[in-house]
Write an enzyme that holds these catalytic residues in place. Structure first.
Site, PDB file in Angstrom:
ATOM      1  N   VAL A  95       0.573  27.209  35.025  1.00 14.78           N
ATOM      2  CA  VAL A  95      -0.055  26.310  34.164  1.00 14.78           C
ATOM      3  C   VAL A  95      -1.145  26.210  35.078  1.00 14.78           C
ATOM      4  CG1 VAL A  95      -0.899  25.244  32.512  1.00 14.78           C
ATOM      5  CG2 VAL A  95       1.521  25.955  32.651  1.00 14.78           C
ATOM      6  N   HIS A  99      -1.541  19.120  37.322  1.00 13.14           N
ATOM      7  CA  HIS A  99      -0.773  18.916  36.548  1.00 13.14           C
ATOM      8  C   HIS A  99       0.226  17.341  37.796  1.00 13.14           C
ATOM      9  CE1 HIS A  99       0.336  22.406  36.246  1.00 13.14           C
ATOM     10  NE2 HIS A  99       1.906  22.503  35.926  1.00 13.14           N
ATOM     11  N   HIS A 101       4.024  16.386  37.651  1.00 14.11           N
ATOM     12  CA  HIS A 101       5.442  16.466  37.312  1.00 14.11           C
ATOM     13  C   HIS A 101       5.691  14.870  37.519  1.00 14.11           C
ATOM     14  CE1 HIS A 101       5.431  20.669  36.422  1.00 14.11           C
ATOM     15  NE2 HIS A 101       5.461  20.847  37.143  1.00 14.11           N
TER      16      HIS A 101
HETATM   17  P1  5GP Z   1       3.991  24.243  37.055  1.00 16.22           P
HETATM   18  O1  5GP Z   1       5.122  25.707  36.794  1.00 16.22           O
HETATM   19  O2  5GP Z   1       2.855  25.039  36.760  1.00 16.22           O
HETATM   20  O3  5GP Z   1       4.109  23.512  37.603  1.00 16.22           O
HETATM   21  O4  5GP Z   1       4.112  23.774  35.767  1.00 16.22           O
HETATM   22  C1  5GP Z   1       4.051  23.829  33.950  1.00 16.22           C
HETATM   23  C2  5GP Z   1       5.110  22.507  33.006  1.00 16.22           C
HETATM   24  O5  5GP Z   1       4.584  23.048  31.809  1.00 16.22           O
HETATM   25  C3  5GP Z   1       6.320  23.830  33.170  1.00 16.22           C
HETATM   26  O6  5GP Z   1       7.273  22.480  33.647  1.00 16.22           O
HETATM   27  C4  5GP Z   1       6.087  23.528  31.181  1.00 16.22           C
HETATM   28  O7  5GP Z   1       7.348  23.790  30.516  1.00 16.22           O
HETATM   29  C5  5GP Z   1       5.322  22.602  30.814  1.00 16.22           C
HETATM   30  N1  5GP Z   1       4.853  23.465  29.619  1.00 16.22           N
HETATM   31  C6  5GP Z   1       4.061  24.712  28.848  1.00 16.22           C
HETATM   32  N2  5GP Z   1       3.631  24.916  28.034  1.00 16.22           N
HETATM   33  C7  5GP Z   1       3.729  24.502  27.579  1.00 16.22           C
HETATM   34  C8  5GP Z   1       3.346  23.515  26.330  1.00 16.22           C
HETATM   35  O8  5GP Z   1       2.519  24.128  25.245  1.00 16.22           O
HETATM   36  N3  5GP Z   1       3.447  22.369  26.395  1.00 16.22           N
HETATM   37  C9  5GP Z   1       3.794  21.079  27.168  1.00 16.22           C
HETATM   38  N4  5GP Z   1       3.822  19.957  26.661  1.00 16.22           N
HETATM   39  N5  5GP Z   1       4.385  21.753  27.818  1.00 16.22           N
HETATM   40  C10 5GP Z   1       3.910  22.986  28.935  1.00 16.22           C
END
Ligand code: 5GP
Ligand code: ZN
Length: 113
Positions: A95, A99, A101
């Site tokens: 995304v 963000h 985590h």
């Molecule tokens: P990334 O992979 O970009 O570091 O983390 C993106 C995070 O966003 C993932 O852990 C995924 O589960 C979470 N995520 C994706 N779509 C949504 C959503 O619609 N709502 C929530 N609460 N989390 C989401």
């Protein structure tokens, strides 16, 4: 702009919000990888770490004070927790709105894979 996390900030997509400040919000990850898995995001859209501006230093700092407060509220501050921010595809970013985590409630392995 078609950004999932901007829509969560705007309230257009529901999320389990556990933290709110002037600059950031925190909500539970939809696909939790630990008993506590909260995403802390700036209200302002910033796509990746590479796009953080010098003027965003305080804003990005506020993501960490949010993580601190969330960890305390979740009861994981003393046992320990991990904060991770992935940048671009190889690191696992899916995304493109930064963000932080916040993961805890179980032992964390190192190194990450
Ligand atoms: P990334 O992979 O970009 O570091 O983390 C993106 C995070 O966003 C993932 O852990 C995924 O589960 C979470 N995520 C994706 N779509 C949504 C959503 O619609 N709502 C929530 N609460 N989390 C989401
Ligand atoms: Zn966004």
């Amino acid at each position: 702009m078609d950004c999932l996390f901007c829509k969560i900030v705007a309230g257009e997509i529901p999320a389990d919000i556990v933290y709110e400040s002037e600059t950031a919000i925190g909500f539970r990850d939809i696909n939790a990888q630990a008993p506590t898995h909260v995403l802390v995001i700036p209200r302002k859209h910033i796509a990746t770490i590479n796009d953080i501006g010098d003027e965003d230093q305080a804003l990005v700092g506020s993501l960490y004070t949010a993580a601190r407060d969330i960890a305390a509220a979740e009861g994981i501050a003393d046992e320990g927790y991990r904060t991770v921010m992935n940048c671009n595809e190889s690191a696992g970013q899916s995304v493109f709105h930064i963000h932080l985590h916040v993961l805890g409630g179980r032992p964390m392995g190192w190194p990450p894979f």
